[in-house]
Design an enzyme around this catalytic site. Structure first.
Site, PDB file in Angstrom:
ATOM      1  N   ASP A   1       0.842  -1.221   0.111  1.00 22.50           N
ATOM      2  CA  ASP A   1       0.091  -0.255  -0.090  1.00 22.50           C
ATOM      3  C   ASP A   1       0.929   1.208  -0.058  1.00 22.50           C
ATOM      4  O   ASP A   1       2.149   1.217   0.271  1.00 22.50           O
ATOM      5  CB  ASP A   1      -0.790   0.055   1.230  1.00 22.50           C
ATOM      6  CG  ASP A   1      -1.671   1.343   1.568  1.00 22.50           C
ATOM      7  OD1 ASP A   1      -2.279   1.627   0.431  1.00 22.50           O
ATOM      8  OD2 ASP A   1      -1.515   1.693   2.543  1.00 22.50           O
TER       9      ASP A   1
ATOM     10  N   ASP B   1      -2.127  -0.753   6.011  1.00 27.05           N
ATOM     11  CA  ASP B   1      -2.190  -0.169   7.006  1.00 27.05           C
ATOM     12  C   ASP B   1      -3.610  -0.151   7.247  1.00 27.05           C
ATOM     13  O   ASP B   1      -4.247   0.543   8.460  1.00 27.05           O
ATOM     14  CB  ASP B   1      -1.582   1.263   7.193  1.00 27.05           C
ATOM     15  CG  ASP B   1      -2.264   2.300   6.345  1.00 27.05           C
ATOM     16  OD1 ASP B   1      -2.661   1.902   5.331  1.00 27.05           O
ATOM     17  OD2 ASP B   1      -2.548   3.527   6.924  1.00 27.05           O
TER      18      ASP B   1
END
Ligand SMILES: [Mg+2]
Length: 277
Positions: A16, A223
């Site tokens: 990410d 996250d």
């Protein structure tokens, strides 16, 4: 970590961007620079897997000197440099110097359904197409150019709920029934086609297996809840700590490595712990 795996050339790292490789506030990857250098020296591909658009992600790849494929708009499309693999799937479209595998739906369909959801469920939501660059900058802290490229969507619409309430379950269900999906990221909800980061990782992993090595080992770092599908597809899932010191809800399990460091610092820590010299 429970055990370390010796380095080999068959690692692929999916990551990410916002809050993970990029600092949640400054969007800088400087704290992970050593690990990026370490990986590039070993030809280990770092594959951004993000809710960002094609232009935003291509620009970040350029800055971070990442020359491989990337995944955009939460798994809506896989973008591969045109000479990267020998074997490509039949259905790809060309965009600049990339070949694109589309897994999501056209932006026009997304916006049409977004309007339907707002009317049917009386939701006061506001999508990127209704915001000007300044408003996106205020919400994200992006600079002017990045905020502009964030609006150049191909397959998905980030949105906020204006009254601050959570989105009712019925809305998620309705999206699913109509072949769409709603995901929750750090700052926004995202409406997209029936895809996610996990599906895109699977497609790309299979291409790496066909083209590079059948014995591939994968790392995934994220996250947020919208990273969950990606983390489930990799051998070594990693969740980085958030700026408030917490970890995203729902991203738990004994097999997941939780970093001590926040964002890119945690990213770097995980790379050095998992890939040993
Ligand atoms: Mg994130």
């Amino acid at each position: 970590m429970n055990q370390s795996i010796p380095v080999n050339r068959n690692w692929v790292l999916f990551t990410d961007l916002d809050g993970t490789l990029l600092d949640a506030r400054t969007y800088s990857f400087a704290s992970a620079a050593k690990a990026l250098h370490f990986l590039s020296g070993r030809n280990i591909p770092v594959i951004p897997c993000t809710s960002k658009t094609f232009e935003e992600t291509a620009s970040i790849c350029n800055e971070a000197e990442l020359n491989g494929p990337f995944i955009i708009e939460n798994g809506s499309a896989v973008c591969i440099p045109q000479n990267y693999f020998t074997v490509f799937p039949d259905k790809t479209v060309k965009r600049k110097t990339y070949r694109i595998i589309t897994l999501g739906r056209a932006y026009a369909d997304i916006l049409e359904f977004f309007d339907r959801l707002k009317t049917e469920f009386k939701i006061s939501a506001r999508g990127f197409h209704e915001m000007d660059t300044k408003e996106i900058q205020n919400l994200t802290g992006l600079d002017n150019v990045r905020a502009q490229t964030a609006k150049e969507r191909g397959y998905s619409e980030p949105f906020i709920i204006l009254n601050g309430k959570a989105l009712p379950d019925a809305v998620f269900r309705s999206a699913g029934q109509e072949g769409f999906k709603i995901l929750k990221g750090n700052r926004f909800y995202h409406l997209l086609g029936n895809t996610d980061k996990g599906k895109a990782v699977r497609v790309l992993r299979e291409l790496f297996e066909q083209n590079i090595s059948a014995d591939l080992k994968t790392i995934g770092i994220g996250d947020s809840p919208n990273d969950w599908a990606m983390l489930q597809e990799v051998d070594r899932p990693v969740v980085v700590r958030r700026t408030d010191g917490s970890y995203a809800e729902g991203l738990s399990g004994e097999f997941i490595h939780h970093t001590a460091g926040i964002g890119p610092l945690g990213w770097q820590e995980a790379v050095f712990e998992i890939i040993k010299e």
